[in-house]
Design a protein around this motif. Structure first.
Motif, short mmCIF file in Angstrom:
data_model
loop_
_atom_site.label_atom_id
_atom_site.label_comp_id
_atom_site.label_asym_id
_atom_site.label_seq_id
_atom_site.Cartn_x
_atom_site.Cartn_y
_atom_site.Cartn_z
N GLU A 87 39.32 41.96 43.25
CA GLU A 87 40.48 41.69 42.39
C GLU A 87 41.51 40.85 43.15
O GLU A 87 42.13 39.97 42.57
CB GLU A 87 41.09 42.99 41.90
CG GLU A 87 40.26 43.69 40.85
CD GLU A 87 40.81 45.04 40.43
OE1 GLU A 87 41.84 45.49 40.98
OE2 GLU A 87 40.19 45.66 39.55
N GLU A 90 40.32 37.30 43.15
CA GLU A 90 40.43 36.67 41.83
C GLU A 90 41.88 36.40 41.41
O GLU A 90 42.14 35.46 40.68
CB GLU A 90 39.76 37.55 40.78
CG GLU A 90 38.26 37.59 40.92
CD GLU A 90 37.61 38.55 39.93
OE1 GLU A 90 38.30 39.02 39.02
OE2 GLU A 90 36.41 38.81 40.10
N THR A 91 42.81 37.24 41.87
CA THR A 91 44.20 37.09 41.48
C THR A 91 45.07 36.96 42.73
O THR A 91 45.73 37.93 43.14
CB THR A 91 44.69 38.28 40.64
OG1 THR A 91 44.44 39.49 41.36
CG2 THR A 91 44.01 38.33 39.30
#
Length: 93
Positions: A87, A90-91
């Motif tokens: 995560e 991805e962010t």
């Protein structure tokens, strides 16, 4: 006089290095999870052998079941860490 353009470039370079480090960590976790999954599969294959469930092999059965539990816990922790790191990759901030 203040240097111009450098801080932004340095921060961008640092952010890129952080992203690469995060991706490397994710790949290492994926390899670790694959290894743990393979170990777990081997143990579960052994546990499926009816010959294991005899008095003569009781100690071996107990050890395999304990190892199975340890691997499942370790695998679950690795999966949680992988999810968190994935995560982050991805962010990015």
């Amino acid at each position: 006089a203040k240097p111009r353009g450098r801080p932004a470039a340095q921060e961008q370079s640092k952010a890129g290095a952080d992203q690469r480090a995060q991706r490397d960590a994710v790949k290492k976790l994926e390899a670790r999870m694959a290894k743990l999954s393979a170990e777990l599969k081997t143990i579960e294959h052994t546990l499926a052998d009816d010959a294991l469930y005899t008095d003569a092999r009781r100690k071996e059965l107990s050890q395999l079941m304990q190892k199975q539990t340890e691997i499942k816990k370790t695998l679950a922790a690795a999966e949680e860490e992988w999810l968190a790191k994935s995560e982050e990759v991805e962010t990015p901030d």
